[in-house]
Scaffold this motif. Structure first.
Motif, PDB file in Angstrom:
ATOM      1  N   HIS A  54       0.836  -1.208   0.000  1.00 47.19           N
ATOM      2  CA  HIS A  54       0.000   0.000   0.000  1.00 47.19           C
ATOM      3  C   HIS A  54       0.869   1.255   0.000  1.00 47.19           C
ATOM      4  CE1 HIS A  54      -3.466   2.577   1.004  1.00 47.19           C
ATOM      5  NE2 HIS A  54      -2.581   3.243   1.742  1.00 47.19           N
ATOM      6  N   LEU A  55       1.885   1.300   0.859  1.00 47.37           N
ATOM      7  CA  LEU A  55       2.744   2.477   0.930  1.00 47.37           C
ATOM      8  C   LEU A  55       3.551   2.656  -0.352  1.00 47.37           C
ATOM      9  CD1 LEU A  55       4.066   2.271   4.611  1.00 47.37           C
ATOM     10  CD2 LEU A  55       2.395   3.885   3.675  1.00 47.37           C
ATOM     11  N   ALA A  58       1.212   4.188  -2.837  1.00 45.07           N
ATOM     12  CA  ALA A  58       0.811   5.546  -2.452  1.00 45.07           C
ATOM     13  C   ALA A  58       1.964   6.533  -2.570  1.00 45.07           C
ATOM     14  CB  ALA A  58       0.274   5.537  -1.029  1.00 45.07           C
ATOM     15  N   LEU A  59       3.167   6.116  -2.199  1.00 48.93           N
ATOM     16  CA  LEU A  59       4.317   7.010  -2.215  1.00 48.93           C
ATOM     17  C   LEU A  59       5.014   7.058  -3.566  1.00 48.93           C
ATOM     18  CD1 LEU A  59       5.913   6.116   1.259  1.00 48.93           C
ATOM     19  CD2 LEU A  59       4.396   8.029   0.706  1.00 48.93           C
ATOM     20  N   ARG A 227       1.297  13.081   5.020  1.00 54.55           N
ATOM     21  CA  ARG A 227       1.032  12.131   3.936  1.00 54.55           C
ATOM     22  C   ARG A 227       1.062  10.690   4.438  1.00 54.55           C
ATOM     23  NH1 ARG A 227       4.468  11.723  -1.729  1.00 54.55           N
ATOM     24  NH2 ARG A 227       3.045  10.292  -2.817  1.00 54.55           N
ATOM     25  N   ILE A 228       2.074  10.368   5.252  1.00 56.31           N
ATOM     26  CA  ILE A 228       2.184   9.006   5.782  1.00 56.31           C
ATOM     27  C   ILE A 228       0.992   8.688   6.681  1.00 56.31           C
ATOM     28  CG2 ILE A 228       3.530   7.467   7.261  1.00 56.31           C
ATOM     29  CD1 ILE A 228       4.820   7.934   4.561  1.00 56.31           C
ATOM     30  N   LYS A 230      -1.967   9.991   6.604  1.00 57.49           N
ATOM     31  CA  LYS A 230      -3.146   9.841   5.740  1.00 57.49           C
ATOM     32  C   LYS A 230      -3.181   8.457   5.108  1.00 57.49           C
ATOM     33  CE  LYS A 230      -5.140  11.626   1.429  1.00 57.49           C
ATOM     34  NZ  LYS A 230      -4.953  12.586   0.299  1.00 57.49           N
ATOM     35  N   GLU A 231      -2.034   7.975   4.661  1.00 56.39           N
ATOM     36  CA  GLU A 231      -1.982   6.672   3.991  1.00 56.39           C
ATOM     37  C   GLU A 231      -2.168   5.518   4.977  1.00 56.39           C
ATOM     38  OE1 GLU A 231      -2.339   6.186   0.968  1.00 56.39           O
ATOM     39  OE2 GLU A 231      -2.086   8.288   0.393  1.00 56.39           O
ATOM     40  N   ALA A 234      -5.809   5.338   5.406  1.00 60.37           N
ATOM     41  CA  ALA A 234      -6.384   4.809   4.168  1.00 60.37           C
ATOM     42  C   ALA A 234      -6.161   3.301   4.077  1.00 60.37           C
ATOM     43  CB  ALA A 234      -5.766   5.508   2.956  1.00 60.37           C
ATOM     44  N   PHE A 235      -4.990   2.843   4.511  1.00 60.66           N
ATOM     45  CA  PHE A 235      -4.704   1.406   4.514  1.00 60.66           C
ATOM     46  C   PHE A 235      -5.690   0.666   5.406  1.00 60.66           C
ATOM     47  CE2 PHE A 235      -2.422  -2.092   6.739  1.00 60.66           C
ATOM     48  CZ  PHE A 235      -2.359  -2.990   5.673  1.00 60.66           C
ATOM     49  N   SER A 238      -8.874   0.064   3.637  1.00 62.69           N
ATOM     50  CA  SER A 238      -8.821  -0.744   2.418  1.00 62.69           C
ATOM     51  C   SER A 238      -9.148  -2.198   2.727  1.00 62.69           C
ATOM     52  CB  SER A 238      -7.418  -0.655   1.796  1.00 62.69           C
ATOM     53  OG  SER A 238      -6.460  -1.324   2.607  1.00 62.69           O
TER      54      SER A 238
END
Length: 278
Positions: A54-55, A58-59, A227-228, A230-231, A234-235, A238
């Protein structure tokens, strides 16, 4: 002649800058996800594969899961900024926050507890039965081992030695092989043992709830904090994240409570002392 000399210097300077830029691109490595060695390396790599994927997506850059041979070495590497995003238990999280300025992000909803386990059919029915035996734990700076040593002391068993091994599944196997009386592991790792192994063991003691695994960002990645974070949320939302949280009985992420990390100061101090002695 001066003009030619000046032009040559400019060309040399440009070449140096190009080489410097190329070197920077060459040495830029992946985003390093550092996981404390709460179980075997194989299990850690498998367990954190969904988050890694996922990261990475996303990154838009490679993400690599890394760990260490034991908790002490993991703390040392994290203090030396060898990981970009760290996942470790609360006592090491507090140490990283105070001594290396790591940025705490979140933790899991599920309670974290340490347990003392014995072979189900053994004669170890009460703590006093451990007198004159050897117990088994993870490395000296593991939270479950530190709790176990405090628990032994509270039971008047401070003379009972602890043998240190590398992973929770190793603790279980050594107990079943008769190489120790009791073992200290997290309740979560005990519950993840194969059914036949788990069934062959029983709980002798259980800790109060403690601060479990915390996600922290290395100070060198501070610009990526929002950002991290947020992800990570989000993970958790998911499909892969929900499966990960359900499979590992983690319930979900949550923000850290006020002064929750500070409550781990006594355990963090023990890790610091161990590192200073080595």
């Amino acid at each position: 002649m001066n003009r030619i000399w000046f032009r040559c210097l400019r060309l040399v300077g440009l070449a140096f800058l190009v080489a410097l830029g190329a070197g920077a691109q060459t040495t830029a490595g992946p985003f390093r996800l550092g996981i404390a060695p709460h179980t075997s390396t194989r299990v850690i790599l498998e367990m954190y594969q969904p988050l890694r994927a996922h990261l990475e997506k996303a990154l838009g850059m490679p993400v690599e899961v890394q760990t260490a041979p034991d908790f002490t070495e993991f703390a040392r590497r994290a203090l030396h900024h060898e990981y970009d995003l760290v996942v470790t238990t609360g006592h090491q999280a507090r140490l990283l926050q105070t001594d290396a300025h790591h940025i705490p992000l979140l933790t899991y909803k599920a309670d974290f507890k340490a347990v003392a386990v014995v072979v189900a059919k053994s004669s170890y029915k009460t703590p006093k039965d451990l007198r004159g035996t050897t117990t088994i734990g993870l490395s000296t700076t593991s939270l479950v081992t530190l709790w176990g040593q405090h628990w032994l002391k509270s039971q008047g068993l401070s003379q009972v030695p602890v043998r240190y091994v590398s992973a929770a599944d190793s603790v279980a196997q050594l107990l079943l092989a008769g190489e120790g009386s009791a073992g200290f592991v997290s309740l979560a790792n005990f519950q993840k043992l194969p059914p036949d192994v788990q069934g062959a063991l029983r709980l002798l003691a259980e800790s109060p709830a403690m601060l479990g695994r915390v996600y922290l960002l290395d100070q060198g990645q501070a610009a990526k904090k929002d950002r991290i974070l947020k992800e990570l949320w989000a993970f958790a939302e998911s499909e892969a994240g929900r499966q990960y949280l359900e499979k590992n009985k983690l319930e979900g992420y949550r923000p850290l409570k006020k002064r929750e990390l500070e409550s781990m100061d006594p355990y963090a101090a023990e890790v610091r002392q161990t590192l200073q002695q080595k």
